[in-house]
Design a protein around this motif. Structure first.
Motif, PDB file in Angstrom:
ATOM      1  N   UNK A  63       0.867  -1.075   0.018  1.00  0.00           N
ATOM      2  CA  UNK A  63      -0.123   0.239   0.050  1.00  0.00           C
ATOM      3  C   UNK A  63       0.835   1.271   0.067  1.00  0.00           C
ATOM      4  N   UNK A  64       0.186   2.212  -0.690  1.00  0.00           N
ATOM      5  CA  UNK A  64       1.055   3.702  -0.786  1.00  0.00           C
ATOM      6  C   UNK A  64      -0.023   4.656  -0.554  1.00  0.00           C
ATOM      7  N   UNK A  65       0.549   5.610  -0.229  1.00  0.00           N
ATOM      8  CA  UNK A  65      -0.387   7.087   0.185  1.00  0.00           C
ATOM      9  C   UNK A  65       0.132   8.064  -0.583  1.00  0.00           C
ATOM     10  N   UNK A  66      -0.113   9.021  -1.278  1.00  0.00           N
ATOM     11  CA  UNK A  66       0.445   9.975  -1.666  1.00  0.00           C
ATOM     12  C   UNK A  66      -0.023  11.431  -0.962  1.00  0.00           C
ATOM     13  N   UNK A  67       0.964  12.017  -0.250  1.00  0.00           N
ATOM     14  CA  UNK A  67       0.558  13.257   0.265  1.00  0.00           C
ATOM     15  C   UNK A  67       0.893  14.443  -0.105  1.00  0.00           C
ATOM     16  N   UNK A  68       0.499  15.669  -0.168  1.00  0.00           N
ATOM     17  CA  UNK A  68       0.552  16.989  -0.526  1.00  0.00           C
ATOM     18  C   UNK A  68       0.867  18.032   0.637  1.00  0.00           C
ATOM     19  N   UNK A  69       1.749  18.815   0.337  1.00  0.00           N
ATOM     20  CA  UNK A  69       1.906  20.007   1.557  1.00  0.00           C
ATOM     21  C   UNK A  69       0.865  20.897   0.966  1.00  0.00           C
ATOM     22  N   UNK A  70      -0.048  20.934   1.947  1.00  0.00           N
ATOM     23  CA  UNK A  70      -1.211  21.993   1.555  1.00  0.00           C
ATOM     24  C   UNK A  70      -1.026  23.185   2.368  1.00  0.00           C
ATOM     25  N   UNK A  71      -0.219  23.231   3.428  1.00  0.00           N
ATOM     26  CA  UNK A  71       0.151  24.333   4.164  1.00  0.00           C
ATOM     27  C   UNK A  71       1.507  24.603   4.588  1.00  0.00           C
ATOM     28  N   UNK A  72       2.073  25.548   4.597  1.00  0.00           N
ATOM     29  CA  UNK A  72       3.488  25.625   4.981  1.00  0.00           C
ATOM     30  C   UNK A  72       3.749  26.981   5.542  1.00  0.00           C
ATOM     31  N   UNK A  73       4.522  27.112   6.466  1.00  0.00           N
ATOM     32  CA  UNK A  73       5.061  28.314   7.379  1.00  0.00           C
ATOM     33  C   UNK A  73       6.644  27.938   7.380  1.00  0.00           C
ATOM     34  N   UNK A  74       7.280  29.077   6.766  1.00  0.00           N
ATOM     35  CA  UNK A  74       8.895  29.075   7.026  1.00  0.00           C
ATOM     36  C   UNK A  74       9.277  29.720   8.049  1.00  0.00           C
ATOM     37  N   UNK A  75      10.308  29.590   8.848  1.00  0.00           N
ATOM     38  CA  UNK A  75      10.818  30.375   9.899  1.00  0.00           C
ATOM     39  C   UNK A  75      11.527  31.578   9.140  1.00  0.00           C
ATOM     40  N   UNK A  76      11.268  32.688   9.296  1.00  0.00           N
ATOM     41  CA  UNK A  76      11.896  33.768   8.680  1.00  0.00           C
ATOM     42  C   UNK A  76      12.949  34.428   9.404  1.00  0.00           C
ATOM     43  N   UNK A  77      13.242  33.972  10.856  1.00  0.00           N
ATOM     44  CA  UNK A  77      14.246  34.787  11.637  1.00  0.00           C
ATOM     45  C   UNK A  77      14.758  33.779  12.510  1.00  0.00           C
ATOM     46  N   UNK A  78      15.838  34.037  12.771  1.00  0.00           N
ATOM     47  CA  UNK A  78      16.566  33.090  13.661  1.00  0.00           C
ATOM     48  C   UNK A  78      15.766  32.690  15.045  1.00  0.00           C
ATOM     49  N   UNK A  79      15.172  33.569  15.597  1.00  0.00           N
ATOM     50  CA  UNK A  79      14.398  33.255  16.530  1.00  0.00           C
ATOM     51  C   UNK A  79      13.334  32.202  16.399  1.00  0.00           C
ATOM     52  N   UNK A  80      12.593  32.452  15.303  1.00  0.00           N
ATOM     53  CA  UNK A  80      11.640  31.499  14.740  1.00  0.00           C
ATOM     54  C   UNK A  80      12.090  30.034  14.328  1.00  0.00           C
ATOM     55  N   UNK A  81      13.347  29.810  13.859  1.00  0.00           N
ATOM     56  CA  UNK A  81      14.190  28.783  13.552  1.00  0.00           C
ATOM     57  C   UNK A  81      14.344  28.251  14.850  1.00  0.00           C
ATOM     58  N   UNK A  82      14.985  28.808  15.862  1.00  0.00           N
ATOM     59  CA  UNK A  82      15.331  28.408  17.116  1.00  0.00           C
ATOM     60  C   UNK A  82      14.019  27.562  17.658  1.00  0.00           C
ATOM     61  N   UNK A  83      13.051  28.440  17.671  1.00  0.00           N
ATOM     62  CA  UNK A  83      11.795  28.017  18.494  1.00  0.00           C
ATOM     63  C   UNK A  83      11.237  26.621  17.651  1.00  0.00           C
ATOM     64  N   UNK A  84      11.374  26.431  16.230  1.00  0.00           N
ATOM     65  CA  UNK A  84      10.971  25.188  15.596  1.00  0.00           C
ATOM     66  C   UNK A  84      11.921  24.033  15.865  1.00  0.00           C
ATOM     67  N   UNK A  85      13.109  24.471  15.856  1.00  0.00           N
ATOM     68  CA  UNK A  85      14.316  23.469  16.133  1.00  0.00           C
ATOM     69  C   UNK A  85      13.965  22.840  17.797  1.00  0.00           C
ATOM     70  N   UNK A  86      13.829  23.814  18.636  1.00  0.00           N
ATOM     71  CA  UNK A  86      13.268  23.153  20.094  1.00  0.00           C
ATOM     72  C   UNK A  86      11.920  22.368  19.903  1.00  0.00           C
ATOM     73  N   UNK A  87      10.994  22.574  19.369  1.00  0.00           N
ATOM     74  CA  UNK A  87       9.922  21.963  19.240  1.00  0.00           C
ATOM     75  C   UNK A  87      10.016  20.508  18.611  1.00  0.00           C
ATOM     76  N   UNK A  88      11.019  20.803  17.542  1.00  0.00           N
ATOM     77  CA  UNK A  88      11.315  19.119  16.806  1.00  0.00           C
ATOM     78  C   UNK A  88      12.060  18.301  17.796  1.00  0.00           C
ATOM     79  N   UNK A  89      13.022  18.902  18.452  1.00  0.00           N
ATOM     80  CA  UNK A  89      13.765  18.437  19.333  1.00  0.00           C
ATOM     81  C   UNK A  89      12.768  17.686  20.614  1.00  0.00           C
ATOM     82  N   UNK A  90      11.827  18.532  20.862  1.00  0.00           N
ATOM     83  CA  UNK A  90      10.857  17.965  22.164  1.00  0.00           C
ATOM     84  C   UNK A  90      10.000  16.902  21.576  1.00  0.00           C
ATOM     85  N   UNK A  91       9.622  17.202  20.277  1.00  0.00           N
ATOM     86  CA  UNK A  91       8.742  16.100  19.824  1.00  0.00           C
ATOM     87  C   UNK A  91       9.714  14.773  19.617  1.00  0.00           C
TER      88      UNK A  91
END
Length: 145
Positions: A63-91
Motif C-alpha cells: 500500500x502507498x499513500x500520496x501526500x501533498x504539502x497543503x500548508x506551510x510556514x517557513x521560519x523567517x528569523x533566527x528566533x523562529x528557526x530556534x523555536x521550531x528546532x526546539x519543538x522538533x527536539x522536544x517531539x
C-alpha cells in the motif's frame, strides 16, 4: 477506502505539488538553498493525503499513500528557526521515550496551539536522560537474573 490489516504499513510519498512551500519562502531563502548545498530552513508543514494505491484484494502491491504539502510556514528569523528546532527536539524526545521512533501514528491535531505550549508538554533533556537510565537499569537487571 481499503481496509489495512494491522501488519500493513503504507509507504508515504510526497507528490510534486510544492507551491505551498515556495510561496512561503523569501527570494533570499530560495537562492540560499540553491547556492549553498546543505543549507537548512525550518518550516511547519501540513500534509494532506491525496490518493492511495496498491491495496486491492487481488493485487500483490504494497500500500502507498500520496501526500501533498497543503500548508506551510517557513521560519523567517533566527528566533523562529530556534523555536521550531526546539519543538522538533522536544517531539523527538517524546517519540524516543514512547518507543515510537519508527511510527508516528495519530497524534493530537492542534494547529491553533502556540509553539511554546507544545514544548512545555514534551519531555526535557533531563527527563530523556532519566528515561534512558531507567531503561538501561531494567536491561541490566534482566541480564543479571
Amino acid at each position: 477506502m481499503p481496509k489495512l490489516s494491522p501488519a500493513d504499513v503504507p509507504e508515504v510519498k510526497l507528490d510534486s505539488a510544492s507551491a505551498a512551500i515556495e510561496a512561503t519562502m523569501t527570494r533570499d531563502m530560495r537562492r540560499g538553498l540553491f547556492e549553498k548545498p546543505g543549507k537548512v530552513v525550518f518550516a511547519i508543514v501540513e500534509l494532506t493525503s491525496k490518493s492511495y494505491t496498491g491495496h486491492a484484494e487481488d493485487e500483490d502491491k504494497d500500500p502507498q499513500v500520496k501526500v501533498r504539502v497543503t500548508s506551510c510556514e517557513v521560519a523567517r528569523s533566527d528566533e523562529d528557526a530556534a523555536a521550531l528546532a526546539d519543538a522538533k527536539r522536544a517531539m523527538w524526545r517524546g517519540r524516543q521515550i514512547d518507543g515510537t521512533l519508527d511510527e508516528v501514528g495519530e497524534g493530537p491535531q492542534r494547529p491553533d496551539a502556540a509553539l511554546l505550549d507544545v514544548t512545555v508538554t514534551k519531555p526535557t533533556e533531563d527527563e530523556l536522560k532519566e528515561h534512558k537510565r531507567r531503561v538501561e537499569d531494567r536491561r541490566r537487571s534482566e541480564y543479571v537474573r
